[in-house]
Design a protein around this motif. Structure first.
Motif, mmCIF file in Angstrom:
data_model
loop_
_atom_site.group_PDB
_atom_site.id
_atom_site.type_symbol
_atom_site.label_atom_id
_atom_site.label_comp_id
_atom_site.label_asym_id
_atom_site.label_seq_id
_atom_site.Cartn_x
_atom_site.Cartn_y
_atom_site.Cartn_z
ATOM 1 N N GLY A 169 0.777 -0.982 0.258
ATOM 2 C CA GLY A 169 0.194 -0.221 0.394
ATOM 3 C C GLY A 169 0.944 1.199 -0.113
ATOM 4 O O GLY A 169 0.336 2.505 -0.828
ATOM 5 N N LEU A 170 1.992 1.211 0.588
ATOM 6 C CA LEU A 170 2.888 2.279 0.406
ATOM 7 C C LEU A 170 3.250 2.791 -0.778
ATOM 8 O O LEU A 170 4.045 4.037 -0.867
ATOM 9 C CB LEU A 170 4.041 2.125 2.262
ATOM 10 C CG LEU A 170 5.025 3.672 2.171
ATOM 11 C CD1 LEU A 170 4.276 4.064 2.934
ATOM 12 C CD2 LEU A 170 5.516 2.578 3.530
ATOM 13 N N VAL A 171 3.259 1.659 -1.550
ATOM 14 C CA VAL A 171 4.714 1.746 -2.567
ATOM 15 C C VAL A 171 3.430 1.648 -4.033
ATOM 16 O O VAL A 171 4.137 2.561 -4.965
ATOM 17 C CB VAL A 171 5.290 0.336 -3.220
ATOM 18 C CG1 VAL A 171 6.217 0.428 -4.570
ATOM 19 C CG2 VAL A 171 6.680 0.847 -1.681
ATOM 20 N N ALA A 172 2.121 1.482 -4.166
ATOM 21 C CA ALA A 172 1.197 1.229 -5.134
ATOM 22 C C ALA A 172 0.923 2.644 -5.295
ATOM 23 O O ALA A 172 0.739 3.095 -4.167
ATOM 24 C CB ALA A 172 0.262 -0.119 -5.034
ATOM 25 N N SER A 173 0.420 2.661 -6.770
ATOM 26 C CA SER A 173 0.450 3.981 -6.976
ATOM 27 C C SER A 173 -1.621 3.707 -7.061
ATOM 28 O O SER A 173 -2.280 5.116 -6.718
ATOM 29 C CB SER A 173 0.337 4.737 -7.946
ATOM 30 O OG SER A 173 0.176 3.860 -8.997
ATOM 31 N N GLN A 174 -2.261 2.672 -6.949
ATOM 32 C CA GLN A 174 -3.273 2.794 -6.543
ATOM 33 C C GLN A 174 -3.536 1.475 -6.173
ATOM 34 O O GLN A 174 -3.229 1.104 -4.961
ATOM 35 C CB GLN A 174 -4.055 1.905 -8.368
ATOM 36 C CG GLN A 174 -3.214 2.310 -9.351
ATOM 37 C CD GLN A 174 -4.167 2.068 -10.802
ATOM 38 O OE1 GLN A 174 -3.966 0.597 -10.615
ATOM 39 N NE2 GLN A 174 -4.013 2.862 -12.281
ATOM 40 N N ARG A 175 -5.650 1.536 -5.507
ATOM 41 C CA ARG A 175 -6.067 0.844 -4.411
ATOM 42 C C ARG A 175 -6.404 -0.165 -5.300
ATOM 43 O O ARG A 175 -6.511 -0.797 -6.346
ATOM 44 C CB ARG A 175 -7.369 1.637 -4.100
ATOM 45 C CG ARG A 175 -7.787 3.200 -3.305
ATOM 46 C CD ARG A 175 -8.651 3.466 -2.887
ATOM 47 N NE ARG A 175 -9.571 3.710 -4.245
ATOM 48 C CZ ARG A 175 -10.219 4.374 -4.193
ATOM 49 N NH1 ARG A 175 -10.776 4.408 -2.755
ATOM 50 N NH2 ARG A 175 -10.919 4.848 -5.299
ATOM 51 N N ARG A 176 -5.401 -1.085 -4.220
ATOM 52 C CA ARG A 176 -5.494 -2.871 -4.673
ATOM 53 C C ARG A 176 -5.989 -3.939 -3.817
ATOM 54 O O ARG A 176 -5.719 -4.472 -3.286
ATOM 55 C CB ARG A 176 -4.252 -3.384 -5.374
ATOM 56 C CG ARG A 176 -3.398 -2.296 -6.357
ATOM 57 C CD ARG A 176 -5.212 -2.901 -7.891
ATOM 58 N NE ARG A 176 -4.474 -2.262 -8.854
ATOM 59 C CZ ARG A 176 -5.531 -2.517 -10.146
ATOM 60 N NH1 ARG A 176 -6.388 -2.957 -10.631
ATOM 61 N NH2 ARG A 176 -4.574 -1.967 -10.563
ATOM 62 N N TYR A 177 -7.287 -2.923 -3.019
ATOM 63 C CA TYR A 177 -7.952 -4.355 -2.183
ATOM 64 C C TYR A 177 -7.828 -5.401 -2.300
ATOM 65 O O TYR A 177 -7.768 -6.132 -1.561
ATOM 66 C CB TYR A 177 -8.789 -3.047 -1.321
ATOM 67 C CG TYR A 177 -8.807 -1.884 -0.776
ATOM 68 C CD1 TYR A 177 -7.977 -1.764 0.762
ATOM 69 C CD2 TYR A 177 -8.777 -1.196 -1.530
ATOM 70 C CE1 TYR A 177 -7.650 -0.871 1.363
ATOM 71 C CE2 TYR A 177 -8.648 0.112 -0.665
ATOM 72 C CZ TYR A 177 -7.780 0.686 0.567
ATOM 73 O OH TYR A 177 -7.525 1.567 1.443
ATOM 74 N N LEU A 178 -8.659 -5.291 -3.348
ATOM 75 C CA LEU A 178 -9.310 -6.684 -3.780
ATOM 76 C C LEU A 178 -8.310 -8.035 -4.447
ATOM 77 O O LEU A 178 -8.438 -8.432 -4.280
ATOM 78 C CB LEU A 178 -10.098 -6.898 -5.296
ATOM 79 C CG LEU A 178 -10.520 -8.135 -5.901
ATOM 80 C CD1 LEU A 178 -11.600 -8.773 -5.059
ATOM 81 C CD2 LEU A 178 -11.452 -7.819 -7.161
ATOM 82 N N GLU A 179 -7.304 -7.496 -4.540
ATOM 83 C CA GLU A 179 -6.179 -8.057 -4.913
ATOM 84 C C GLU A 179 -5.485 -8.828 -4.033
ATOM 85 O O GLU A 179 -4.973 -9.976 -3.404
ATOM 86 C CB GLU A 179 -5.339 -7.320 -5.424
ATOM 87 C CG GLU A 179 -5.732 -7.718 -7.335
ATOM 88 C CD GLU A 179 -6.360 -6.126 -7.541
ATOM 89 O OE1 GLU A 179 -6.152 -5.673 -6.565
ATOM 90 O OE2 GLU A 179 -6.539 -5.704 -8.461
ATOM 91 N N LEU A 180 -5.516 -8.037 -3.194
ATOM 92 C CA LEU A 180 -4.603 -8.369 -1.037
ATOM 93 C C LEU A 180 -4.853 -9.441 -0.064
ATOM 94 O O LEU A 180 -4.989 -9.871 0.098
ATOM 95 C CB LEU A 180 -3.850 -7.124 -0.577
ATOM 96 C CG LEU A 180 -2.780 -6.474 -1.808
ATOM 97 C CD1 LEU A 180 -2.642 -4.852 -1.170
ATOM 98 C CD2 LEU A 180 -1.291 -7.101 -0.521
ATOM 99 N N ALA A 181 -6.703 -9.204 -0.624
ATOM 100 C CA ALA A 181 -8.058 -9.595 0.090
ATOM 101 C C ALA A 181 -7.386 -11.053 -0.186
ATOM 102 O O ALA A 181 -7.421 -12.280 0.812
ATOM 103 C CB ALA A 181 -9.421 -8.830 -0.097
ATOM 104 N N VAL A 182 -7.281 -11.075 -1.600
ATOM 105 C CA VAL A 182 -7.143 -13.053 -2.192
ATOM 106 C C VAL A 182 -5.584 -13.675 -1.917
ATOM 107 O O VAL A 182 -5.975 -14.161 -1.558
ATOM 108 C CB VAL A 182 -7.359 -12.614 -4.415
ATOM 109 C CG1 VAL A 182 -7.047 -13.348 -4.385
ATOM 110 C CG2 VAL A 182 -8.319 -12.514 -4.055
ATOM 111 N N ALA A 183 -4.642 -12.750 -1.911
ATOM 112 C CA ALA A 183 -3.232 -12.927 -1.882
ATOM 113 C C ALA A 183 -3.824 -13.112 -0.323
ATOM 114 O O ALA A 183 -3.206 -14.455 0.231
ATOM 115 C CB ALA A 183 -2.704 -11.872 -2.096
ATOM 116 N N GLY A 184 -3.814 -12.171 0.768
ATOM 117 C CA GLY A 184 -4.195 -12.332 2.513
ATOM 118 C C GLY A 184 -4.623 -13.322 2.441
ATOM 119 O O GLY A 184 -4.507 -14.187 3.419
ATOM 120 N N GLY A 185 -5.809 -13.625 1.840
ATOM 121 C CA GLY A 185 -6.764 -14.994 2.322
ATOM 122 C C GLY A 185 -5.979 -16.157 1.729
ATOM 123 O O GLY A 185 -6.309 -17.471 2.664
ATOM 124 N N VAL A 186 -5.866 -16.340 1.106
ATOM 125 C CA VAL A 186 -5.878 -17.753 -0.094
ATOM 126 C C VAL A 186 -4.259 -18.191 0.990
ATOM 127 O O VAL A 186 -3.658 -19.386 1.267
ATOM 128 C CB VAL A 186 -4.966 -17.917 -1.835
ATOM 129 C CG1 VAL A 186 -3.857 -19.063 -1.727
ATOM 130 C CG2 VAL A 186 -5.926 -17.241 -2.312
#
Length: 161
Positions: free
Chosen positions: A91-108
């Motif tokens: 989140g600190l590095v990315a220029s766009q919000r990517r909540y969906l991608e991180l939710a999938v990655a964190g959950g899996v």
């Protein structure tokens, strides 16, 4: 006067996003500001809600955080805190919000880590589906919260005083 302020705002937004005023495919006429394509409108219409590339980066960030969290000895479930750390950095590095991608990655990642770390107990009769669901939900929440705080810090660091 308002036109100059709007122009400064667009320039500041472009510099904050890493774009230094060069738009490929747009041209300005000599009359003052008419463009072939409106970059604000075109970026909104082509913006997707899910990106496979961002998902791969999210898995990399979450996996890296889990590896760093797993290096802490004698404390249980530090890999789960690593999920939040990886999402925070993303989140600190990315220029766009990517909540969906991180939710999938964190959950899996959280679910698979819990299942693989307790594999001998699963063979003895522990319910693996319930374990995956609980750990996946915890990983999902930690990744979204970490990404939120990373985006919040990024917004605070890049905002003009």
């Amino acid at each position: 006067m308002a036109e100059r302020t709007e122009e400064r705002t667009r320039e500041a937004d472009a510099e904050a996003e890493g774009d230094f005023g060069v738009d490929v495919g747009t041209t300005e006429s000599l009359g003052g500001g008419a463009t072939d394509a409106d970059p604000e409108r075109s970026s909104e219409s082509t913006r997707s809600y899910f990106s496979l590339r961002a998902l791969l980066y999210a898995f990399g960030a979450v996996g890296g955080g889990m590896v760093l969290g797993g290096l802490i000895p004698l404390l249980p479930f530090t890999e789960m805190l690593g999920i939040a750390l990886g999402a925070f950095v993303y989140g600190l590095v990315a220029s766009q919000r990517r909540y969906l991608e991180l939710a999938v990655a964190g959950g899996v990642s959280g679910g698979l880590t819990a299942v693989f770390s307790l594999l001998p107990q699963l063979a003895a009769g522990l319910n693996g589906t319930r374990l995956f669901a609980i750990a996946g939900a915890v990983g999902l929440v930690l990744s979204v919260v970490g990404h939120y705080f990373g985006r919040d810090l990024r917004d605070g660091l890049t905002k003009d005083l």
